[in-house]
Write an enzyme that holds these catalytic residues in place. Structure first.
Site, PDB file in Angstrom:
ATOM      1  N   ARG A 114       0.801  -1.223   0.000  1.00 53.75           N
ATOM      2  CA  ARG A 114       0.000   0.000   0.000  1.00 53.75           C
ATOM      3  C   ARG A 114       0.837   1.278   0.000  1.00 53.75           C
ATOM      4  NH1 ARG A 114      -2.766  -3.997   1.631  1.00 53.75           N
ATOM      5  NH2 ARG A 114      -0.796  -4.519   2.579  1.00 53.75           N
ATOM      6  N   THR A 115       1.798   1.353   0.907  1.00 53.47           N
ATOM      7  CA  THR A 115       2.518   2.621   1.052  1.00 53.47           C
ATOM      8  C   THR A 115       3.311   2.934  -0.214  1.00 53.47           C
ATOM      9  OG1 THR A 115       2.695   2.088   3.390  1.00 53.47           O
ATOM     10  CG2 THR A 115       4.027   3.914   2.607  1.00 53.47           C
ATOM     11  N   LYS A 161      26.244  -3.810  -1.399  1.00 52.12           N
ATOM     12  CA  LYS A 161      27.719  -3.760  -1.486  1.00 52.12           C
ATOM     13  C   LYS A 161      28.336  -3.102  -0.261  1.00 52.12           C
ATOM     14  CE  LYS A 161      27.106  -2.683  -6.352  1.00 52.12           C
ATOM     15  NZ  LYS A 161      27.247  -1.527  -7.268  1.00 52.12           N
ATOM     16  N   ARG A 214      11.186   3.685   3.376  1.00 48.54           N
ATOM     17  CA  ARG A 214      10.865   2.717   4.441  1.00 48.54           C
ATOM     18  C   ARG A 214      12.134   1.953   4.768  1.00 48.54           C
ATOM     19  NH1 ARG A 214       5.730  -1.245   4.631  1.00 48.54           N
ATOM     20  NH2 ARG A 214       4.815   0.770   5.130  1.00 48.54           N
ATOM     21  N   HIS A 238       5.052   5.762  11.481  1.00 49.34           N
ATOM     22  CA  HIS A 238       4.560   5.639  10.110  1.00 49.34           C
ATOM     23  C   HIS A 238       3.604   6.821   9.908  1.00 49.34           C
ATOM     24  CE1 HIS A 238       3.338   4.050   6.379  1.00 49.34           C
ATOM     25  NE2 HIS A 238       2.917   2.840   6.727  1.00 49.34           N
TER      26      HIS A 238
HETATM   27  N1   CP Z   1      -0.323   0.028   5.758  1.00 49.89           N
HETATM   28  C1   CP Z   1       0.884  -0.282   5.271  1.00 49.89           C
HETATM   29  O1   CP Z   1       1.920   0.288   5.668  1.00 49.89           O
HETATM   30  O2   CP Z   1       0.872  -1.276   4.324  1.00 49.89           O
HETATM   31  P1   CP Z   1       2.114  -1.756   3.496  1.00 49.89           P
HETATM   32  O3   CP Z   1       3.071  -2.431   4.457  1.00 49.89           O
HETATM   33  O4   CP Z   1       1.575  -2.702   2.469  1.00 49.89           O
HETATM   34  O5   CP Z   1       2.770  -0.552   2.887  1.00 49.89           O
END
Ligand code: CP
Length: 305
Positions: A53-54, A82, A103, A131
């Site tokens: 999603r993100t 590396k 991320r 998040h």
């Molecule tokens: N909600 C969320 O962070 O989903 P993903 O891990 O799929 O990005």
């Protein structure tokens, strides 16, 4: 309100007024304003951890507003493999883009990246820490549903220890008049640091182990997955896996009207029977990642104000 060139690292960095401003901009975006606002802008999408999603909603947000995306979805195909440091990766990528969404499995990695980057960094999740864009889209969804953020009772269910989404959400909701109810096994309680902050800030909250122990009806139940990948001890994971399975019976105990949210992905904590009922809003919540991230991308690149 100044957002141009600002990094989005933790929801703690935002006041109530700033959160309301972002929610308002996301609504404007969803209503069709700011069309093509990201034209000519480049997003570097650096995902050192898995995501559906993100990552995809950042990409879709950028492209559908006229921008472009470079990056990787797997650290294994980057020069991290590396031995390149995160700081050097960020210093390099800064020269290729207008904004970075990252991320990373290490808590604090996004903050470090923002300190060496020459462009805004948006934290797309750092370990079990924060998040913030998920929280903005969660708040946008709650606001869309109720027309307000104050005067609600919000429950959070599941892995409150390792679930970064609930850490950010609890902190953000503490800026509003929201009663919070934390439902988890004792070993997966909300971290003491967050509990202490809520206590000191005068936030009304309760902690219980079972759904049946919640007093009164909830407006929102925010369900989270048990974060298998964050357990050091697999046996400890097995002890709590499957602790909750939300179905019609459990929803009745919560007043029957509460909206069910989940950052997704889910494993087995919400039964499929909930999907088709009026309570489930988790797929709409996921889709709200687009206008919310479009608003944030536009704000930090200075194309939305
Ligand atoms: N909600 C969320 O962070 O989903 P993903 O891990 O799929 O990005």
């Amino acid at each position: 309100m100044e957002f141009n060139q600002r990094s989005i690292i933790s929801i703690r960095d935002f006041s109530r007024e700033e959160i309301e401003f972002v929610v308002g901009k996301a609504l404007e975006v969803k209503q069709g304003r700011w069309h093509d606002a990201l034209s000519g802008k480049v997003l570097a999408s650096l995902f050192f951890e898995p995501s559906t999603r993100t990552r995809l909603s950042f990409d879709a947000a950028m492209v559908s507003m006229g921008g472009r995306v470079v990056g990787f979805a797997d650290a294994g195909v980057s020069s991290t493999k590396k031995g390149e440091s995160l700081a050097d990766t960020i210093r390099t990528v800064t020269g290729y883009c207008d904004v970075i969404a990252m991320r990373h499995p290490v808590e604090g990695a996004a903050r470090l990246a923002s300190e060496v980057a020459g462009v805004p960094v948006i934290n797309a999740g750092d370990g079990a820490n924060q998040h913030p864009t998920q929280t903005f889209l969660d708040l946008f969804t709650i606001h869309e549903e109720f027309g307000r953020l104050d005067g609600l009772k919000v429950g959070m269910l599941g892995d409150l220890k390792y679930g970064r989404t609930v850490h950010s959400l609890a902190k953000a909701l503490s800026l509003f008049e929201v009663e919070q109810v934390f439902i988890s096994p004792p070993s997966l309680r909300m971290p003491e640091g967050i509990i202490e902050e809520l206590r000191q800030g005068g936030t009304a909250f309760q902690e219980v182990e079972e759904i049946d122990q919640v007093q009164g009806a909830l407006d929102v139940l925010y369900v989270t997955r048990i974060q298998k990948e964050r357990f050091a001890d697999f046996q400890e994971y097995e002890r709590v896996a499957g602790a909750y399975r939300l179905g019609h019976r459990e929803l009745s105990a919560l007043g029957g009207q509460c909206r069910v949210m989940h950052p997704l992905p889910r494993v087995d904590e919400i039964k499929p029977e909930v999907d088709s009922g009026g309570n489930a809003i988790y797929f709409r919540q996921a889709h709200n990642g687009i206008p919310t991230r479009q608003a944030l991308l536009g704000l930090v690149t200075g194309t939305i104000s």
